[in-house]
Design a protein around this motif. Structure first.
Motif, short mmCIF file in Angstrom:
data_model
loop_
_atom_site.label_atom_id
_atom_site.label_comp_id
_atom_site.label_asym_id
_atom_site.label_seq_id
_atom_site.Cartn_x
_atom_site.Cartn_y
_atom_site.Cartn_z
N TYR A 33 0.85 -1.18 0.00
CA TYR A 33 0.00 0.00 0.00
C TYR A 33 0.89 1.24 0.00
O TYR A 33 2.12 1.16 0.10
CB TYR A 33 -0.93 0.01 1.21
CG TYR A 33 -0.23 -0.01 2.54
CD1 TYR A 33 0.10 1.17 3.20
CD2 TYR A 33 0.10 -1.21 3.16
CE1 TYR A 33 0.76 1.14 4.43
CE2 TYR A 33 0.75 -1.25 4.37
CZ TYR A 33 1.08 -0.07 5.00
OH TYR A 33 1.74 -0.10 6.21
N GLY A 34 0.30 2.39 -0.13
CA GLY A 34 1.06 3.64 -0.14
C GLY A 34 0.13 4.83 -0.11
O GLY A 34 -1.10 4.68 -0.08
N ASN A 36 -0.61 6.96 -2.40
CA ASN A 36 -1.47 7.02 -3.59
C ASN A 36 -1.67 5.63 -4.19
O ASN A 36 -1.88 5.49 -5.40
CB ASN A 36 -0.86 7.96 -4.63
CG ASN A 36 -0.69 9.38 -4.11
OD1 ASN A 36 -1.63 9.95 -3.56
ND2 ASN A 36 0.50 9.94 -4.27
N THR A 37 -1.61 4.62 -3.35
CA THR A 37 -1.72 3.24 -3.82
C THR A 37 -2.81 2.50 -3.07
O THR A 37 -2.82 2.47 -1.84
CB THR A 37 -0.38 2.49 -3.60
OG1 THR A 37 0.68 3.21 -4.25
CG2 THR A 37 -0.45 1.08 -4.16
N ASP A 38 -3.75 1.93 -3.79
CA ASP A 38 -4.77 1.10 -3.15
C ASP A 38 -4.10 -0.18 -2.65
O ASP A 38 -3.21 -0.73 -3.31
CB ASP A 38 -5.87 0.73 -4.15
CG ASP A 38 -6.70 1.95 -4.56
OD1 ASP A 38 -6.81 2.87 -3.73
OD2 ASP A 38 -7.19 1.97 -5.70
N VAL A 40 -2.91 -3.80 -2.07
CA VAL A 40 -2.88 -4.96 -2.95
C VAL A 40 -2.39 -6.15 -2.14
O VAL A 40 -1.32 -6.09 -1.51
CB VAL A 40 -1.93 -4.74 -4.15
CG1 VAL A 40 -1.92 -5.96 -5.06
CG2 VAL A 40 -2.33 -3.49 -4.93
N GLU A 70 2.29 -7.45 -13.92
CA GLU A 70 2.51 -6.00 -14.05
C GLU A 70 3.81 -5.75 -14.80
O GLU A 70 4.83 -6.42 -14.56
CB GLU A 70 2.56 -5.33 -12.67
CG GLU A 70 1.24 -5.42 -11.91
CD GLU A 70 1.26 -4.64 -10.60
OE1 GLU A 70 0.24 -4.65 -9.89
OE2 GLU A 70 2.29 -4.01 -10.30
N ARG A 74 7.43 -2.18 -8.69
CA ARG A 74 7.04 -1.16 -7.72
C ARG A 74 8.18 -0.98 -6.71
O ARG A 74 8.73 -1.95 -6.20
CB ARG A 74 5.77 -1.56 -6.98
CG ARG A 74 4.56 -1.76 -7.90
CD ARG A 74 3.36 -2.11 -7.04
NE ARG A 74 2.17 -2.40 -7.83
CZ ARG A 74 0.98 -1.87 -7.58
NH1 ARG A 74 0.83 -0.99 -6.60
NH2 ARG A 74 -0.07 -2.19 -8.30
N ALA A 76 9.39 -0.03 -3.14
CA ALA A 76 8.74 -0.04 -1.82
C ALA A 76 9.76 -0.30 -0.72
O ALA A 76 10.92 -0.64 -0.98
CB ALA A 76 7.63 -1.10 -1.79
N TYR A 96 5.40 -0.66 1.86
CA TYR A 96 4.89 0.70 1.60
C TYR A 96 5.53 1.22 0.32
O TYR A 96 6.76 1.36 0.24
CB TYR A 96 5.25 1.62 2.78
CG TYR A 96 4.66 3.01 2.66
CD1 TYR A 96 3.34 3.26 3.00
CD2 TYR A 96 5.42 4.07 2.19
CE1 TYR A 96 2.79 4.52 2.89
CE2 TYR A 96 4.89 5.35 2.08
CZ TYR A 96 3.58 5.56 2.43
OH TYR A 96 3.05 6.83 2.31
N GLU A 97 4.70 1.48 -0.68
CA GLU A 97 5.21 1.97 -1.96
C GLU A 97 5.63 3.43 -1.83
O GLU A 97 4.91 4.25 -1.25
CB GLU A 97 4.15 1.83 -3.06
CG GLU A 97 4.69 2.13 -4.45
CD GLU A 97 3.75 1.69 -5.56
OE1 GLU A 97 4.21 1.62 -6.71
OE2 GLU A 97 2.57 1.41 -5.27
N ASP A 99 7.54 7.09 -3.50
CA ASP A 99 7.86 7.92 -4.66
C ASP A 99 9.31 8.36 -4.50
O ASP A 99 9.65 9.02 -3.52
CB ASP A 99 6.93 9.14 -4.71
CG ASP A 99 7.13 9.99 -5.95
OD1 ASP A 99 8.23 9.93 -6.55
OD2 ASP A 99 6.20 10.72 -6.32
#
Length: 222
Positions: A33-34, A36-38, A40, A70, A74, A76, A96-97, A99
């Motif tokens: 999750y993050g 801006n990340t739903d 998963v 994908e 990602r 994280a 935790y994803e 940026d």
């Protein structure tokens, strides 16, 4: 900082039964999750995660997670790793994803170097904060914050303002925030006695509260 690769697959089921099945297969339930990340739900290879955590700094590791199906990995970090208190087996992991262009808050271990004057005179180091929160870019997270105590004497302390960090790294605490201090043996003894006294008083108070609650319960039952 090196990106450590990790492979993951999506999972649709949750619960203890499904988690036990995964662990029997050598896999571990996980969630990503993050900001801006739903969330998963994923599963990962247990041995791959164990390789990453061997160094003891898993919380600072930057991961490139390739999720099956994908196209783009990602980036994280490990936010929480649940471990069985009895067997010490891994139970679940939260990722935790991040940026790479935005700063994150993360806890970093504090270590000391050098033998200070105060210790040679019979004092001892009291490390008040074994970890410090830092604010920095994900690829600039330090493995640890090292503090040189060589010139410290009994009664001296190190505060946030005394810590020099390389690069664009901030410590979001007040400058007078105490990290460690050098105590004399006498000061340490007094501190231990005070802590024991406080614990004893708390025990008396808890006993009185329990006795009062017991009396109240007995009255209700009657």
């Amino acid at each position: 900082m090196e990106l450590l690769e990790l492979k993951a697959v999506n999972r649709t089921d949750s619960g203890k039964g499904q988690a036990r099945t995964l662990r029997r297969e050598g896999r571990l339930p996980a969630v990503l999750y993050g900001r801006n990340t739903d969330p998963v739900m994923l599963s990962i290879n247990l041995s791959e995660l164990e390789d990453i955590t061997k160094g003891g700094s898993a919380g600072q590791a930057l991961l490139s997670i390739s999720v099956e199906g994908e196209k783009k990995p990602r980036t994280a970090m490990i936010r929480e790793l649940q471990i069985s208190p009895l067997s010490r087996d891994y139970l679940h992991v939260d990722f935790y994803e991040v940026d790479m262009k935005k700063k994150i808050n993360i806890m970093v271990p504090v270590t000391t170097t050098g033998k200070c004057i105060g210790i040679e005179m019979g004092g001892m180091t009291q490390l008040i904060r074994r970890e410090l929160e830092v604010l920095c870019l994900p690829d600039n997270v330090p493995e640890h914050i090292e503090i040189d105590i060589t010139d410290l004497n009994i009664g001296d302390s190190v505060h946030v303002e005394d810590v020099q960090l390389e690069g664009d790294i901030e410590i979001p605490h007040d400058v007078d925030f105490t990290i460690l201090t050098i105590l004399s043996a006498k000061m340490k003894e007094e501190e231990v006695e005070e802590e024991e006294l406080e614990e004893g008083e708390e025990g008396v108070e808890e006993g009185e509260e329990a006795e009062a609650e017991g009396e109240e319960t007995a009255e209700k039952e009657e």
